[in-house]
Enzyme design. Structure first.
Site, PDB file in Angstrom:
ATOM      1  N   ASP A 233     -56.629  66.389  44.508  1.00  0.00           N
ATOM      2  CA  ASP A 233     -55.684  65.574  45.135  1.00  0.00           C
ATOM      3  C   ASP A 233     -57.257  64.387  45.570  1.00  0.00           C
ATOM      4  O   ASP A 233     -57.615  64.958  46.823  1.00  0.00           O
ATOM      5  CB  ASP A 233     -54.557  65.296  45.575  1.00  0.00           C
ATOM      6  CG  ASP A 233     -54.013  63.945  45.939  1.00  0.00           C
ATOM      7  OD1 ASP A 233     -54.940  62.706  45.927  1.00  0.00           O
ATOM      8  OD2 ASP A 233     -53.161  64.440  46.472  1.00  0.00           O
ATOM      9  N   VAL A 234     -57.611  63.199  45.449  1.00  0.00           N
ATOM     10  CA  VAL A 234     -58.779  62.380  45.233  1.00  0.00           C
ATOM     11  C   VAL A 234     -58.374  61.976  46.658  1.00  0.00           C
ATOM     12  O   VAL A 234     -59.489  60.965  46.651  1.00  0.00           O
ATOM     13  CB  VAL A 234     -59.080  62.257  44.188  1.00  0.00           C
ATOM     14  CG1 VAL A 234     -59.542  62.403  43.032  1.00  0.00           C
ATOM     15  CG2 VAL A 234     -58.067  60.481  43.618  1.00  0.00           C
TER      16      VAL A 234
ATOM     17  N   TYR B 124     -51.534  46.343  43.600  1.00  0.00           N
ATOM     18  CA  TYR B 124     -52.422  46.693  42.446  1.00  0.00           C
ATOM     19  C   TYR B 124     -53.910  45.912  42.634  1.00  0.00           C
ATOM     20  O   TYR B 124     -55.229  46.095  42.241  1.00  0.00           O
ATOM     21  CB  TYR B 124     -51.629  46.316  41.490  1.00  0.00           C
ATOM     22  CG  TYR B 124     -52.610  47.387  39.861  1.00  0.00           C
ATOM     23  CD1 TYR B 124     -53.163  49.155  40.336  1.00  0.00           C
ATOM     24  CD2 TYR B 124     -53.420  46.771  39.120  1.00  0.00           C
ATOM     25  CE1 TYR B 124     -53.308  49.389  39.143  1.00  0.00           C
ATOM     26  CE2 TYR B 124     -54.179  47.148  38.256  1.00  0.00           C
ATOM     27  CZ  TYR B 124     -54.400  48.374  37.599  1.00  0.00           C
ATOM     28  OH  TYR B 124     -54.343  49.178  36.840  1.00  0.00           O
TER      29      TYR B 124
ATOM     30  N   LYS C  98     -57.860  46.779  43.029  1.00  0.00           N
ATOM     31  CA  LYS C  98     -58.759  47.031  42.249  1.00  0.00           C
ATOM     32  C   LYS C  98     -59.771  45.447  41.730  1.00  0.00           C
ATOM     33  O   LYS C  98     -61.313  45.332  42.334  1.00  0.00           O
ATOM     34  CB  LYS C  98     -58.761  46.325  40.295  1.00  0.00           C
ATOM     35  CG  LYS C  98     -57.137  47.729  40.524  1.00  0.00           C
ATOM     36  CD  LYS C  98     -58.066  48.732  39.860  1.00  0.00           C
ATOM     37  CE  LYS C  98     -57.123  50.125  39.433  1.00  0.00           C
ATOM     38  NZ  LYS C  98     -57.614  51.295  39.260  1.00  0.00           N
TER      39      LYS C  98
ATOM     40  N   THR D 192     -52.057  53.963  28.094  1.00  0.00           N
ATOM     41  CA  THR D 192     -51.820  55.033  28.468  1.00  0.00           C
ATOM     42  C   THR D 192     -50.264  54.884  29.156  1.00  0.00           C
ATOM     43  O   THR D 192     -49.994  54.564  29.227  1.00  0.00           O
ATOM     44  CB  THR D 192     -52.740  54.788  29.699  1.00  0.00           C
ATOM     45  OG1 THR D 192     -52.251  54.259  30.556  1.00  0.00           O
ATOM     46  CG2 THR D 192     -53.820  54.529  28.839  1.00  0.00           C
TER      47      THR D 192
HETATM   48  P1  NAD Z   1     -53.420  57.344  33.531  1.00  0.00           P
HETATM   49  O1  NAD Z   1     -52.002  56.728  35.029  1.00  0.00           O
HETATM   50  O2  NAD Z   1     -52.745  57.961  31.915  1.00  0.00           O
HETATM   51  O3  NAD Z   1     -53.798  58.341  34.132  1.00  0.00           O
HETATM   52  C1  NAD Z   1     -54.500  58.348  35.708  1.00  0.00           C
HETATM   53  C2  NAD Z   1     -54.853  59.686  35.828  1.00  0.00           C
HETATM   54  O4  NAD Z   1     -54.902  59.484  38.019  1.00  0.00           O
HETATM   55  C3  NAD Z   1     -53.031  59.935  36.140  1.00  0.00           C
HETATM   56  O5  NAD Z   1     -53.163  61.480  35.298  1.00  0.00           O
HETATM   57  C4  NAD Z   1     -52.880  60.602  37.215  1.00  0.00           C
HETATM   58  O6  NAD Z   1     -52.398  61.817  37.205  1.00  0.00           O
HETATM   59  C5  NAD Z   1     -54.286  60.946  37.779  1.00  0.00           C
HETATM   60  N1  NAD Z   1     -54.388  60.634  39.510  1.00  0.00           N
HETATM   61  C6  NAD Z   1     -53.398  59.540  39.978  1.00  0.00           C
HETATM   62  N2  NAD Z   1     -53.955  59.715  41.378  1.00  0.00           N
HETATM   63  C7  NAD Z   1     -54.422  61.001  41.734  1.00  0.00           C
HETATM   64  C8  NAD Z   1     -54.906  61.080  42.922  1.00  0.00           C
HETATM   65  N3  NAD Z   1     -54.693  60.661  43.884  1.00  0.00           N
HETATM   66  N4  NAD Z   1     -55.876  62.281  42.262  1.00  0.00           N
HETATM   67  C9  NAD Z   1     -56.097  62.892  41.372  1.00  0.00           C
HETATM   68  N5  NAD Z   1     -55.614  62.251  40.028  1.00  0.00           N
HETATM   69  C10 NAD Z   1     -54.609  61.272  40.398  1.00  0.00           C
HETATM   70  O7  NAD Z   1     -53.468  56.258  33.268  1.00  0.00           O
HETATM   71  P2  NAD Z   1     -54.401  55.397  33.366  1.00  0.00           P
HETATM   72  O8  NAD Z   1     -54.027  53.657  32.477  1.00  0.00           O
HETATM   73  O9  NAD Z   1     -55.441  56.055  32.376  1.00  0.00           O
HETATM   74  O10 NAD Z   1     -55.344  54.727  34.101  1.00  0.00           O
HETATM   75  C11 NAD Z   1     -56.439  55.166  34.389  1.00  0.00           C
HETATM   76  C12 NAD Z   1     -57.453  54.059  35.266  1.00  0.00           C
HETATM   77  O11 NAD Z   1     -57.594  52.695  34.661  1.00  0.00           O
HETATM   78  C13 NAD Z   1     -56.241  53.748  36.342  1.00  0.00           C
HETATM   79  O12 NAD Z   1     -57.363  53.926  37.132  1.00  0.00           O
HETATM   80  C14 NAD Z   1     -55.976  52.465  36.145  1.00  0.00           C
HETATM   81  O13 NAD Z   1     -55.369  51.668  37.377  1.00  0.00           O
HETATM   82  C15 NAD Z   1     -57.053  51.850  35.226  1.00  0.00           C
HETATM   83  N6  NAD Z   1     -56.060  50.301  34.838  1.00  0.00           N
HETATM   84  C16 NAD Z   1     -55.426  51.123  33.663  1.00  0.00           C
HETATM   85  C17 NAD Z   1     -54.954  50.168  33.068  1.00  0.00           C
HETATM   86  C18 NAD Z   1     -53.792  50.331  31.529  1.00  0.00           C
HETATM   87  O14 NAD Z   1     -53.362  49.011  30.939  1.00  0.00           O
HETATM   88  N7  NAD Z   1     -53.900  51.193  31.509  1.00  0.00           N
HETATM   89  C19 NAD Z   1     -55.644  48.718  32.845  1.00  0.00           C
HETATM   90  C20 NAD Z   1     -56.705  48.665  33.639  1.00  0.00           C
HETATM   91  C21 NAD Z   1     -57.087  49.247  34.812  1.00  0.00           C
END
Ligand code: NAD
Length: 244
Positions: free
Chosen positions: A62-63, A158, A162, A193
């Site tokens: 857990d980060v 959020y 960011k 995702t």
């Molecule tokens: P996702 O939910 O598929 O992946 C995020 C992963 O991070 C998950 O597996 C989750 O369990 C893990 N995670 C969350 N908190 C954690 C913690 N404390 N310790 C370890 N792991 C943890 O979502 P994604 O869309 O792949 O998101 C990846 C990144 O991209 C995120 O930072 C998100 O904010 C960013 N992002 C996503 C989108 C979108 O539309 N999906 C858009 C812009 C930015």
């Protein structure tokens, strides 16, 4: 440091799903060794099976937890003995109007999305610097969001998390670049995702594919040692400019 086994190695937080998994896949395709971390051992095991190579290493962490972060970096070092790229993809979304949402939501989202980029980068810095000093460069890439550049109603916590990443990555770059470590932000709009699965307002046919976001991460990591791109925004083609 442990004994080097692969010619390049990366650590991808949140690497068991979504964008992080796509980044891991692309790095592995290019011959890298990759540690993926996440909180669920089951999801990590499923991701490793999908990735299908012994160059992927899984670490349950857990980060947001300092002990987990220290163990994660030690674990990566034992497996690969080098850290060419650190990709911060762990994150979460929580949404609600400022006027009706407890400020605890802001605390939670900052703790999940902003603070770990600081703490994991700090913990990884010795390995990044050592690798950069031996090989000319190392990279840190964080997944921001276009919502970090343009706040919208319902997105305040959020967006703030960011937005904070934008200057955090610049500060990290400013501090570590003299020792060969670059830091950049990738700021996508809506990506296909698990994070966006609950958003019924989105036309899923218009979503960015995780592999396209991964391409930008690979581009940043692959730049020559004297070049730096601070931020890449990845919009949906349908977004045109600011019509998120
Ligand atoms: P996702 O939910 O598929 O992946 C995020 C992963 O991070 C998950 O597996 C989750 O369990 C893990 N995670 C969350 N908190 C954690 C913690 N404390 N310790 C370890 N792991 C943890 O979502 P994604 O869309 O792949 O998101 C990846 C990144 O991209 C995120 O930072 C998100 O904010 C960013 N992002 C996503 C989108 C979108 O539309 N999906 C858009 C812009 C930015």
């Amino acid at each position: 440091m442990g004994a080097p086994s692969e010619s390049r190695a990366a650590l991808v937080t949140g690497g068991s799903s979504g964008i992080g998994l796509a980044v891991a896949q692309r790095l592995l395709d290019d011959g890298w060794g990759v540690t993926i971390c996440g909180r669920s051992a089951d999801r990590l095991a499923a991701a490793a099976e999908q990735l299908g190579t012994d160059r992927v290493h899984t670490a349950t962490a857990d980060v947001t937890d300092a002990d987990d972060v220290a163990a994660l970096l030690a674990n990566h070092d034992i497996r690969f003995g080098r850290l060419d790229a650190l990709v911060h993809s762990a994150g979460m979304g929580r949404f609600g109007p400022v006027t009706l949402t407890p400020a605890t939501q802001l605390d939670q989202v900052i703790a999940a999305n902003l603070r770990p980029v600081w703490t994991v980068t700090a913990a990884a810095a010795p390995q990044l610097v050592e690798t950069a000093e031996s090989n000319g460069a190392a990279s840190v890439v964080a997944l921001g969001s276009i919502l970090g550049a343009h706040g919208r109603g319902m997105t305040a916590a959020y967006s703030a998390s960011k937005a904070g990443l934008r200057t955090l990555m610049e500060s990290i770059h400013d501090e570590l670049q003299p020792r060969g470590v670059r830091a950049s932000l990738v700021a996508p709009a809506y990506v296909d995702t698990p994070m966006t699965e609950g958003n019924t307002h989105l036309d899923r046919d218009t979503l960015i594919q995780p592999d396209d976001v991964a391409s930008t991460v690979l581009f940043l990591i692959g730049l020559g040692a004297t070049a730096w791109v601070p931020e890449i925004q990845v919009l949906r083609a349908a977004d045109r400019m600011l019509t998120l």
